[in-house]
Design a protein around this motif. Structure first.
Motif, PDB file in Angstrom:
ATOM      1  N   UNK A   9      29.094  85.368 100.184  1.00 11.10           N
ATOM      2  CA  UNK A   9      30.130  84.344 100.086  1.00 11.10           C
ATOM      3  C   UNK A   9      31.112  84.705  98.971  1.00 11.10           C
ATOM      4  N   UNK A  35      40.971  89.725 108.387  1.00  8.45           N
ATOM      5  CA  UNK A  35      42.168  89.311 107.684  1.00  8.45           C
ATOM      6  C   UNK A  35      41.871  89.320 106.180  1.00  8.45           C
ATOM      7  N   UNK A  37      43.412  87.290 102.747  1.00 11.13           N
ATOM      8  CA  UNK A  37      44.276  86.196 102.338  1.00 11.13           C
ATOM      9  C   UNK A  37      44.308  86.105 100.833  1.00 11.13           C
ATOM     10  N   UNK A  40      47.382  80.872  98.140  1.00 14.13           N
ATOM     11  CA  UNK A  40      48.677  80.273  98.439  1.00 14.13           C
ATOM     12  C   UNK A  40      49.461  80.955  99.542  1.00 14.13           C
ATOM     13  N   UNK A  41      48.832  81.902 100.230  1.00 13.31           N
ATOM     14  CA  UNK A  41      49.522  82.609 101.309  1.00 13.31           C
ATOM     15  C   UNK A  41      48.710  82.541 102.591  1.00 13.31           C
ATOM     16  N   UNK A  42      49.367  82.871 103.716  1.00 14.40           N
ATOM     17  CA  UNK A  42      48.647  82.919 104.970  1.00 14.40           C
ATOM     18  C   UNK A  42      47.839  84.194 105.096  1.00 14.40           C
ATOM     19  N   UNK A  43      46.786  84.195 105.922  1.00 14.17           N
ATOM     20  CA  UNK A  43      46.001  85.415 106.150  1.00 14.17           C
ATOM     21  C   UNK A  43      46.861  86.508 106.770  1.00 14.17           C
ATOM     22  N   UNK A  86      40.532  86.740  99.759  1.00 12.63           N
ATOM     23  CA  UNK A  86      39.550  86.154 100.680  1.00 12.63           C
ATOM     24  C   UNK A  86      39.590  86.961 101.973  1.00 12.63           C
ATOM     25  N   UNK A  88      38.486  87.318 105.756  1.00 17.73           N
ATOM     26  CA  UNK A  88      38.069  86.484 106.882  1.00 17.73           C
ATOM     27  C   UNK A  88      37.871  87.342 108.124  1.00 17.73           C
ATOM     28  N   UNK A 100      36.908  81.336 113.242  1.00 14.74           N
ATOM     29  CA  UNK A 100      36.918  82.072 111.981  1.00 14.74           C
ATOM     30  C   UNK A 100      35.604  81.898 111.243  1.00 14.74           C
ATOM     31  N   UNK A 101      35.220  82.923 110.519  1.00 15.30           N
ATOM     32  CA  UNK A 101      34.116  82.819 109.593  1.00 15.30           C
ATOM     33  C   UNK A 101      34.576  82.123 108.324  1.00 15.30           C
ATOM     34  N   UNK A 102      33.645  81.748 107.451  1.00 15.67           N
ATOM     35  CA  UNK A 102      33.999  81.026 106.226  1.00 15.67           C
ATOM     36  C   UNK A 102      34.624  81.917 105.155  1.00 15.67           C
ATOM     37  N   UNK A 103      34.507  83.243 105.324  1.00  8.62           N
ATOM     38  CA  UNK A 103      35.165  84.143 104.383  1.00  8.62           C
ATOM     39  C   UNK A 103      34.276  84.666 103.280  1.00  8.62           C
ATOM     40  N   UNK A 105      34.901  85.873  99.350  1.00  5.26           N
ATOM     41  CA  UNK A 105      35.896  85.918  98.272  1.00  5.26           C
ATOM     42  C   UNK A 105      35.561  87.084  97.358  1.00  5.26           C
TER      43      UNK A 105
END
Lengths: 110, 116
Positions: A9, A35, A37, A40-43, A86, A88, A100-103, A105
């Protein structure tokens, strides 16, 4: 229950280290996308893997799709602070949708 | 090349106020469009998707609604915002290559909504 699970995680490493993050499912996917990310930005799409067993390389990033198309991994060689973000994974589900998966970090410390 | 725009970039609204977020896509026609919400630092929750003008599918029951008045315009709305509506809202469009297994989504820059 998540259709796509990601591990770990959280991951914090030093610059120059190697790492691998995972995306797993009990379901078969026709393809998986990765992806990255930033806050504050999109993936932003990194890669799409389609064929079971496929390996794709993007500079220091290596992506692999499992033979059974239920899992994928992302390996980063000699991580840099710019790799922080992050990560994804996602896959098409029921035709029009993506799940999507939870990502994971990732923090790469200088 | 295709581009996707979202506005506003950030929004602070009181509880009970209305909401309108807009998403537009350039450089493609008849895209599939999507609205997602993302909790802080976590994965994406699909809210709505649209395969064409006036065609909206809802994935999660809530006080939000979506509309697609034009081919490349997707709007997310609410009549009365709740505290739980706070989050990062992402619009995406889907590139169909004719082979479902290689279809890919591309995301806009997102809107940070804070409901106070």
């Amino acid at each position: 229950t998540q259709l796509l699970e990601q591990s770990p995680q959280f991951l914090s490493i030093q610059e120059g280290e190697n790492l691998t993050v995972y995306c797993n499912s009990s379901s078969v996917f026709s393809s998986l996308q990765w992806y990255r990310q930033e806050p504050g930005e999109g993936p932003v799409l990194l890669v799409t893997v389609v064929t079971g067993g496929e390996v794709k390389k993007l500079k220091r990033l290596t992506f692999q799709f499992g033979d059974a198309r239920k899992d994928s991994s992302l390996h980063i060689t000699a991580a840099q602070p710019g790799d922080t973000g992050l990560y994804l994974c996602a896959g098409p589900f029921y035709g029009q949708n993506f799940v999507f998966g939870p990502g994971t970090r990732l923090s790469v410390l200088p | 090349s295709q581009t996707i725009h979202q506005w506003p970039a950030t929004l602070v609204q009181p509880v009970g106020s209305p909401l309108s977020l807009e998403c537009t896509v350039e450089g493609t026609s008849n895209p599939n469009l999507y609205w997602y919400r993302q909790a802080a630092g976590r994965g994406l929750q699909l809210l709505f998707y649209s395969v064409g003008i006036g065609q909206i599918s809802s994935e999660v029951p809530q006080n939000l609604s979506a509309s697609r008045p034009q081919d490349r315009q997707f709007i997310l709305s609410s009549k009365k915002l709740l505290l739980s509506d706070s989050g990062f809202y992402l619009c995406a469009w889907r590139q169909e290559r004719g082979i479902a297994s290689t279809d890919t989504q591309y995301f806009g820059p997102g809107t940070r909504l804070t409901v106070l």
